[in-house]
Design a protein around this motif. Structure first.
Motif, PDB file in Angstrom:
ATOM      1  N   THR A 137      25.262  -3.133  36.916  1.00 29.85           N
ATOM      2  CA  THR A 137      26.305  -2.296  36.324  1.00 29.85           C
ATOM      3  C   THR A 137      25.718  -1.340  35.289  1.00 29.85           C
ATOM      4  O   THR A 137      26.056  -0.150  35.251  1.00 29.85           O
ATOM      5  N   PHE A 138      24.839  -1.849  34.444  1.00 32.83           N
ATOM      6  CA  PHE A 138      24.193  -0.977  33.466  1.00 32.83           C
ATOM      7  C   PHE A 138      23.291   0.048  34.148  1.00 32.83           C
ATOM      8  O   PHE A 138      23.200   1.197  33.710  1.00 32.83           O
ATOM      9  N   HIS A 139      22.643  -0.388  35.224  1.00 35.58           N
ATOM     10  CA  HIS A 139      21.789   0.536  35.982  1.00 35.58           C
ATOM     11  C   HIS A 139      22.634   1.688  36.535  1.00 35.58           C
ATOM     12  O   HIS A 139      22.220   2.863  36.466  1.00 35.58           O
ATOM     13  N   ALA A 140      23.798   1.351  37.060  1.00 34.33           N
ATOM     14  CA  ALA A 140      24.679   2.398  37.607  1.00 34.33           C
ATOM     15  C   ALA A 140      25.147   3.349  36.512  1.00 34.33           C
ATOM     16  O   ALA A 140      25.223   4.564  36.720  1.00 34.33           O
ATOM     17  N   LEU A 141      25.473   2.798  35.337  1.00 35.89           N
ATOM     18  CA  LEU A 141      25.882   3.662  34.227  1.00 35.89           C
ATOM     19  C   LEU A 141      24.742   4.587  33.832  1.00 35.89           C
ATOM     20  O   LEU A 141      24.950   5.802  33.644  1.00 35.89           O
ATOM     21  N   ALA A 142      23.544   4.046  33.713  1.00 36.68           N
ATOM     22  CA  ALA A 142      22.401   4.875  33.334  1.00 36.68           C
ATOM     23  C   ALA A 142      22.150   5.983  34.358  1.00 36.68           C
ATOM     24  O   ALA A 142      21.874   7.134  33.994  1.00 36.68           O
ATOM     25  N   GLU A 143      22.273   5.643  35.633  1.00 37.74           N
ATOM     26  CA  GLU A 143      22.087   6.662  36.676  1.00 37.74           C
ATOM     27  C   GLU A 143      23.128   7.766  36.546  1.00 37.74           C
ATOM     28  O   GLU A 143      22.816   8.954  36.716  1.00 37.74           O
TER      29      GLU A 143
END
Length: 284
Positions: A137-143
């Motif tokens: 989820t954090f990875h998706a936000l960062a992307e």
């Protein structure tokens, strides 16, 4: 398509709410754990805030690799200053929750006031989420914000997990995760309540269950009762709100591994976590 600074931005958070902004946010304020996570993805927040457990300065144990001297600190809990957040020109607030929609570590009225003025993403990091789900989820936000961890970070994580799993045998000592309360009592973590501890269990690492009485996340018992569990390895909370840990309170031959229950949700931080457990098991 990844939005640019000149096009509208949107992201659906853990509440199921679609958070929008007229352009991709560039000045981010985040809960310290979230800020440390974003920094591992190449995004330096403009400011961070803490929880009710934190004080007038940010907790280095929660900060990961964040350059704290270069990031504003807006306070923690009741002392969080919403006017300072608004005055800083923040265009995205990243908060966390432990299930549900309530923002962790912030007065409800403060959270409501800030969300009326700043797009707010709330990400669930509670026991209802696996460690990989939180990380993804954090990875998706960062992307969505235009950045991500380097590809080698995922490879390093997979290698660390494989190494840890290879060390497990019928004689592997069980770990006890704890947070010292004071001279009399200690909080013992329930393995099922923490995504990082559940991830260890999934890899085969044995963890000791605390007594059933107590809260959903912790069982608070006298040190003598914790010693009666006879752990050989202890994961000891290193956050500033935890009391100092004295290994002799548990047993004379206990090996201690530092533990941050609010680990940054990045492949980089999770790799270091699994590697620390693997090293402790290798030496046990």
């Amino acid at each position: 398509m990844t939005p640019t600074a000149a096009t509208p931005w949107q992201f659906t958070d853990s509440r199921g709410q679609l958070v929008t902004a007229p352009a991709r946010p560039a000045r981010i304020a985040a809960y310290i754990q979230a800020g440390a996570t974003l920094y591992d993805h190449g995004l330096r927040p403009a400011g961070i805030f803490g929880s009710y457990h934190d004080g007038p300065a940010p907790d280095p144990a929660k900060a990961g690799s964040l350059p704290l001297s270069e990031v504003a600190y807006f306070g923690a809990g009741q002392a969080l200053d919403p006017d300072a957040v608004l005055a800083a020109g923040i265009d995205l607030l990243v908060a966390v929750s432990y299930g549900g929609s309530a923002v962790y570590g912030m007065e409800p009225d403060t959270a409501k006031h800030l969300e009326q003025h700043i797009p707010t993403v709330v990400l669930d990091i509670g026991q209802g989420r696996s460690l990989s789900e939180v990380r993804d989820t954090f990875h998706a936000l960062a992307e969505s914000l235009g950045s991500t961890e380097p590809p080698e970070a995922a490879h390093a994580l997979a290698d660390a997990q494989a190494k840890l799993k290879s060390l497990i045998s019928p004689t592997t000592p069980a770990l006890l995760a704890l947070s010292p309360a004071d001279a009399a009592d200690v909080h013992l973590a329930r393995p099922h309540a923490w995504p990082d501890l559940r991830a260890l269990t999934a890899l085969g690492v044995p963890l000791l269950d605390p007594p059933p009485e107590g809260g959903a996340n912790w069982s608070t018992v006298p040190w003598e009762r914790a010693a009666g569990l006879a752990p050989q390895l202890v994961l000891a909370d290193v956050r500033a709100n935890a009391a100092p840990f004295e290994a002799g309170r548990i047993g004379p031959d206990v090996e201690v591994v530092p533990w941050n229950p609010e680990l940054p949700a990045s492949a980089t931080a999770h790799t270091a976590f699994f590697e620390s457990i693997a090293e402790a098991l290798h030496e046990a």
